[in-house]
Design a protein around this motif. Structure first.
Motif, PDB file in Angstrom:
ATOM      1  N   ARG A 166       0.679  -1.354  -0.508  1.00 49.59           N
ATOM      2  CA  ARG A 166       0.017  -0.423  -0.260  1.00 49.59           C
ATOM      3  C   ARG A 166       1.244   0.903   0.357  1.00 49.59           C
ATOM      4  O   ARG A 166       0.224   2.297   0.212  1.00 49.59           O
ATOM      5  CB  ARG A 166      -0.705   0.309   0.735  1.00 49.59           C
ATOM      6  CG  ARG A 166      -1.809  -1.155   1.352  1.00 49.59           C
ATOM      7  CD  ARG A 166      -3.098  -0.550   2.084  1.00 49.59           C
ATOM      8  NE  ARG A 166      -3.447   0.452   2.430  1.00 49.59           N
ATOM      9  CZ  ARG A 166      -4.875   1.151   1.829  1.00 49.59           C
ATOM     10  NH1 ARG A 166      -5.259   0.209   0.593  1.00 49.59           N
ATOM     11  NH2 ARG A 166      -4.825   2.170   1.777  1.00 49.59           N
ATOM     12  N   ARG A 167       2.009   0.957   0.198  1.00 47.86           N
ATOM     13  CA  ARG A 167       3.479   2.562   0.792  1.00 47.86           C
ATOM     14  C   ARG A 167       3.301   3.524  -1.108  1.00 47.86           C
ATOM     15  O   ARG A 167       4.362   2.286  -1.156  1.00 47.86           O
ATOM     16  CB  ARG A 167       3.928   1.794   1.051  1.00 47.86           C
ATOM     17  CG  ARG A 167       3.838   2.292   2.408  1.00 47.86           C
ATOM     18  CD  ARG A 167       3.286   3.202   3.329  1.00 47.86           C
ATOM     19  NE  ARG A 167       2.481   4.208   2.537  1.00 47.86           N
ATOM     20  CZ  ARG A 167       0.792   3.130   3.163  1.00 47.86           C
ATOM     21  NH1 ARG A 167       1.050   2.464   3.964  1.00 47.86           N
ATOM     22  NH2 ARG A 167      -0.074   4.430   2.548  1.00 47.86           N
ATOM     23  N   ASP A 168       2.629   3.072  -2.513  1.00 50.94           N
ATOM     24  CA  ASP A 168       2.909   3.107  -3.493  1.00 50.94           C
ATOM     25  C   ASP A 168       2.748   5.434  -3.453  1.00 50.94           C
ATOM     26  O   ASP A 168       3.035   5.620  -4.341  1.00 50.94           O
ATOM     27  CB  ASP A 168       2.058   3.759  -4.304  1.00 50.94           C
ATOM     28  CG  ASP A 168       1.792   2.024  -4.134  1.00 50.94           C
ATOM     29  OD1 ASP A 168       2.939   1.719  -4.667  1.00 50.94           O
ATOM     30  OD2 ASP A 168       1.046   1.211  -5.223  1.00 50.94           O
ATOM     31  N   TYR A 409      -3.738  -7.020  -2.728  1.00 46.77           N
ATOM     32  CA  TYR A 409      -3.443  -5.371  -2.596  1.00 46.77           C
ATOM     33  C   TYR A 409      -2.749  -5.435  -3.500  1.00 46.77           C
ATOM     34  O   TYR A 409      -2.114  -4.210  -3.850  1.00 46.77           O
ATOM     35  CB  TYR A 409      -2.722  -5.340  -1.735  1.00 46.77           C
ATOM     36  CG  TYR A 409      -3.362  -5.709   0.000  1.00 46.77           C
ATOM     37  CD1 TYR A 409      -4.299  -4.496   0.746  1.00 46.77           C
ATOM     38  CD2 TYR A 409      -3.468  -6.717   0.561  1.00 46.77           C
ATOM     39  CE1 TYR A 409      -4.752  -4.393   1.080  1.00 46.77           C
ATOM     40  CE2 TYR A 409      -4.568  -6.117   1.487  1.00 46.77           C
ATOM     41  CZ  TYR A 409      -4.896  -5.597   2.427  1.00 46.77           C
ATOM     42  OH  TYR A 409      -6.291  -5.828   3.076  1.00 46.77           O
ATOM     43  N   LEU A 410      -2.520  -6.682  -4.187  1.00 46.91           N
ATOM     44  CA  LEU A 410      -1.443  -6.446  -6.000  1.00 46.91           C
ATOM     45  C   LEU A 410      -1.600  -5.351  -6.680  1.00 46.91           C
ATOM     46  O   LEU A 410      -3.152  -5.524  -7.330  1.00 46.91           O
ATOM     47  CB  LEU A 410      -0.986  -7.699  -6.512  1.00 46.91           C
ATOM     48  CG  LEU A 410      -0.984  -9.260  -5.338  1.00 46.91           C
ATOM     49  CD1 LEU A 410      -0.459 -10.283  -6.761  1.00 46.91           C
ATOM     50  CD2 LEU A 410       0.473  -8.777  -5.055  1.00 46.91           C
ATOM     51  N   ARG A 411      -0.877  -5.042  -7.461  1.00 48.55           N
ATOM     52  CA  ARG A 411      -1.605  -3.780  -8.367  1.00 48.55           C
ATOM     53  C   ARG A 411      -2.315  -2.615  -7.669  1.00 48.55           C
ATOM     54  O   ARG A 411      -2.787  -2.375  -8.988  1.00 48.55           O
ATOM     55  CB  ARG A 411      -1.400  -4.479  -9.721  1.00 48.55           C
ATOM     56  CG  ARG A 411      -0.476  -5.304 -10.255  1.00 48.55           C
ATOM     57  CD  ARG A 411      -0.093  -5.646 -11.359  1.00 48.55           C
ATOM     58  NE  ARG A 411       0.012  -4.889 -13.337  1.00 48.55           N
ATOM     59  CZ  ARG A 411       0.737  -4.023 -12.721  1.00 48.55           C
ATOM     60  NH1 ARG A 411       1.984  -4.122 -12.562  1.00 48.55           N
ATOM     61  NH2 ARG A 411       0.634  -3.097 -13.530  1.00 48.55           N
ATOM     62  N   ALA A 412      -2.805  -2.540  -6.677  1.00 49.79           N
ATOM     63  CA  ALA A 412      -3.472  -2.099  -6.554  1.00 49.79           C
ATOM     64  C   ALA A 412      -3.524  -0.775  -6.650  1.00 49.79           C
ATOM     65  O   ALA A 412      -2.141  -0.154  -7.129  1.00 49.79           O
ATOM     66  CB  ALA A 412      -4.531  -2.434  -4.484  1.00 49.79           C
ATOM     67  N   HIS A 413      -4.449   0.490  -6.505  1.00 55.59           N
ATOM     68  CA  HIS A 413      -4.637   2.082  -6.614  1.00 55.59           C
ATOM     69  C   HIS A 413      -4.674   2.459  -5.241  1.00 55.59           C
ATOM     70  O   HIS A 413      -5.648   3.209  -4.960  1.00 55.59           O
ATOM     71  CB  HIS A 413      -5.423   2.337  -7.893  1.00 55.59           C
ATOM     72  CG  HIS A 413      -4.587   1.582  -9.335  1.00 55.59           C
ATOM     73  ND1 HIS A 413      -5.730   1.910 -10.322  1.00 55.59           N
ATOM     74  CD2 HIS A 413      -4.104   0.875  -9.258  1.00 55.59           C
ATOM     75  CE1 HIS A 413      -5.179   1.011 -10.823  1.00 55.59           C
ATOM     76  NE2 HIS A 413      -4.196   0.729 -10.811  1.00 55.59           N
TER      77      HIS A 413
END
Length: 561
Positions: A166-168, A409-413
Motif C-alpha cells: 500500500r505504500r505507493d 493488494y497486488l497492483r492496487a491503486h
C-alpha cells in the motif's frame, strides 16, 4: 573466565551457512581441494544473490508502476513534491516532517511536473526486500539449505506484505522499513563477527539513517541497548566497554541530527492533531482503556501484516524470536523483543503514533521478517524427523499464505482521489489563462499548484493555519493569489485581493476581459460554504471548466458569455 576471547557459539563461515559435510577422497579420508571449495562458495554466493535480487525486482511487478507515474499527487504528497521547487537553501524549513536526506534524494529523481519521483519510495521498497533477505539468511543457520530458504521466505514476506504493497505514495515510509531492517542485519552481523568496524557500522546505520528515516532511531535504541545488555550478561568486559562507548557516541550523534534537522518538525499541531490523537495509548485512563485501545489498533491493521489471524501472527513472531536466539543472535532477538514495548511507551508519551497504517510501515516489515524466520526455524526442527516432506510443505504453505493475503493488494491503486485534481487544474490554467487573468488558489492547493505550475519559482511564507507552518506563494507573479486559511474571513480576504488584482489589470488593459481562475482541491464542507457566501456577496458567478474541478469567473472588462 571472560568470554572476550571466545567466539560465540554459532556456526562459522559464510553468514548463515553451516560448514558443509566433508567430501571423502577415494581412500575414504576426508578431503576437498581449494579449487572445489572456492567453486562451491562462488556458487553459494551467486545463489544467495539471486534469491535476494529476484524478489526485489518483482517489486515493479506487484506494484502498478504505470499507475504511479500517471496518477496526480494528492494533498499529502504535494507538500512533499513542492519542496523540490523551492530554493535548496529553503530545504530545512520546507522538508517539515520528512527527513531532510530523503528530501535531498527526492530532488535527484524528480522530473518537473511529473510523478516520476514516486519511483523513490518504490526503490526503497525493493531495497527493503533485499534487507529482509539478508537478515533472514544471516542469523547463523546450521542446517544446509536453511539460509537460502529463510532469506527467500523473508524477502517474499516483505514483498507481499499488504502494509508494504500500500505504500505507493510520495513519503519516506518504505525508507523507514529498509533502514530498520538494515540496522537489524548489521546487529546480527556484529554478533557473528564482533569487531569495532561493525560497531561503527551499526552506529552509522542508526544516526546516518536518521537523515532518511525517523523510525531507524527506535531500532537503533533497541539494538544498542540489547548489545550492551548481552555483553553484560556474558561478562564480556572488553566488548561491553566497546559497545557502551559506541552507544554513547551514537546517542550524541543522534541528538545532533535530531536538533539540526528533525526538531523543527515536531509541531504541537501535528503531534496533537485530530488524526494522530487516536493513535496514542491512553495509559492514564486505566487498564481497560489501554486494552481496548490495543485491541482496536491491532484489529484495524491486522490485514497489513499478511500473517493471518492475530494469534497466528503473534505465535510466528515469538517463534522467530526463539529461533534467532537459539542460533546465537541474542542481541538481535532482544532488540526485536524490545521494539513493540518501546513503540507502546512512545505512544503513551505522545511521541509517536502506534500502528498508524503509514508511520508503522517499518513495524509491519520487521514483524513479517521475524515471522518468516520463525517459519524457517519450525521447518528446521521438523525436517530431521519427517524427512523434509512436512517441512517443505510448511514452507510452501507459508509462501502460499503470503500470496493469498497479498492478493487484494497486488497492483492496487491506493493513492487517495476524489478531492480534486490539482495537476489537471493547474495545467488547464497554464494552457488557457490570458496574461492579464488572475489565479486564485485555495489553501489546500497551494503546494500542488506550486509543484505543477510551469512558470517562475515559488517561495514560502509563514502560515500558522497549516501543520507545515508555511504555504507556497509566487513573489514574482502577483496575479497568483493564495488563500491564507479555509475559514470565511480568509476566503473573503482572498477574494478581495483577487478582485483588486483584476481591477488593476483591467485598468492596464482597457476593454479586455479579465477573469479569475479559481483553483480548489480538498475543499471541506465549511470551506465550500465560505466560498459560496463570498462569491454570492460579490455577485460573482462561477463556471466549471476543464473537467477537474476548476472554475472561472468574469471579474472585469467585457467578457463574452
Amino acid at each position: 573466565m571472560s568470554v572476550d576471547d571466545k567466539a560465540p557459539a554459532v556456526a562459522e563461515g559464510y553468514p548463515g551457512i553451516a560448514p558443509a559435510e566433508p567430501v571423502l577422497a577415494s581412500d575414504g579420508r576426508a578431503g576437498r581441494s581449494p579449487a572445489t571449495l572456492r567453486g562451491r562458495r562462488s556458487r553459494g554466493r551467486l545463489l544467495a544473490l539471486t534469491l535476494v535480487l529476484v524478489p526485489a525486482l518483482l517489486v515493479s511487478v506487484v506494484h502498478d508502476v504505470g499507475y504511479l507515474l500517471r496518477a496526480p499527487f494528492w494533498t499529502d504528497e504535494t507538500w512533499v513534491a513542492a519542496t523540490t521547487r523551492f530554493a535548496l537553501a529553503r530545504l530545512p524549513q520546507t522538508t517539515s516532517s520528512t527527513p531532510i536526506g530523503w528530501s535531498l534524494l527526492l530532488r535527484l529523481v524528480t522530473v518537473r511536473g511529473t510523478q516520476v519521483s514516486r519511483l523513490l519510495p518504490l526503490a526503497f521498497a525493493g531495497a527493503t526486500v533485499v534487507m529482509a533477505g539478508c537478515l533472514g539468511r544471516g542469523i547463523g543457520w546450521r542446517m544446509r539449505g536453511a539460509p537460502a530458504a529463510a532469506g527467500l521466505l523473508a524477502a517474499l514476506g516483505v514483498l507481499l506484505a499488504p502494509g508494504m504493497l500500500r505504500r505507493d505514495d510520495l513519503k519516506q515510509y518504505t525508507a523507514d522499513a529498509c533502514l530498520a531492517l538494515l540496522a537489524l542485519a548489521v546487529t546480527s552481523r556484529l554478533e557473528r563477527d564482533w569487531s569495532r568496524r561493525w560497531l561503527a557500522g551499526l552506529s552509522v546505520a542508526v544516526w546516518g539513517g536518521m537523515l532518511f528515516s525517523d523510525a531507524v532511531a527506535f531500532i537503533g535504541i533497541a539494538a544498542f541497548a540489547a548489545v550492551v545488555a548481552v555483553q553484560l550478561a556474558r561478562r564480556a568486559w572488553r566488548r561491553l566497554a566497546e559497545a557502551a562507548v559506541a552507544a554513547a557516541v551514537t546517542a550524541v550523534l543522534m541528538a545532533v541530527v535530531y536538533e539540526a534537522f528533525d526538531a523543527r518538525a515536531v509541531l504541537p499541531g501535528l503531534t496533537y492533531s485530530p488524526h494522530f490523537r487516536n493513535f496514542y495509548l491512553p495509559a492514564g485512563q486505566g487498564w481497560q482503556a489501554s486494552i481496548t485501545f490495543l485491541a482496536d489498533r491491532f484489529e484495524a491493521v491486522r490485514g497489513y501484516f499478511g500473517l493471518g489471524p492475530l494469534w497466528l501472527a503473534a505465535l510466528l513472531f515469538v517463534a522467530g524470536l526463539i529461533t534467532i536466539f537459539r542460533l546465537g543472535r541474542p542481541a538481535t532477538a532482544v532488540a526485536l523483543a524490545m521494539l513493540w514495548p518501546e513503540m507502546l511507551a512512545l505512544s503513551a508519551l505522545h511521541k509517536y503514533p502506534f500502528l498508524d497504517a503509514r508511520t508503522s510501515t517499518f513495524l509491519f516489515a520487521v514483524t513479517v521478517v521475524t515471522a518468516a524466520i520463525g517459519v524457517a526455524g519450525a521447518c528446521c526442527l521438523l525436517r530431521p524427523w519427517l524427512k523434509g516432506a512436512l517441512a517443505a510443505t510448511v514452507a510452501v504453505a507459508a509462501v502460499a499464505a503470503f500470496a493469498l493475503g497479498a492478493q487484494p493488494y497486488l497492483r492496487a491503486h491506493p493513492i487517495p482521489g476524489g478531492h480534486g485534481d490539482i495537476r489537471g487544474q493547474t495545467q488547464y490554467v497554464a494552457a488557457h489563462a490570458a496574461p492579464g487573468d488572475v489565479i486564485l488558489v485555495n489553501l489546500s492547493s497551494n503546494w500542488g499548484f506550486a509543484y505543477y505550475w510551469p512558470a517562475g519559482r515559488p517561495s514560502i511564507r509563514p502560515d500558522a493555519a497549516v501543520l507545515q507552518e508555511y504555504e507556497a506563494y509566487f513573489p514574482g507573479q502577483p496575479r497568483i493569489v493564495v488563500a491564507f486559511d479555509r475559514d470565511s474571513a480568509s476566503v473573503s480576504a482572498a477574494l478581495s485581493r483577487a478582485q483588486a488584482q483584476a481591477r488593476e489589470r483591467a485598468r492596464a488593459r482597457p476593454g479586455a476581459c479579465i477573469r479569475i481562475w479559481l483553483v480548489r482541491t480538498h475543499v471541506s464542507p465549511d470551506e465550500l460554504e465560505a466560498w459560496r457566501a463570498g462569491l454570492a456577496q460579490r455577485g460573482l458567478q462561477l463556471t466549471q471548466v476543464g473537467g477537474s474541478g476548476l472554475s472561472v469567473v468574469p471579474a472585469a472588462g467585457s467578457c463574452a458569455p
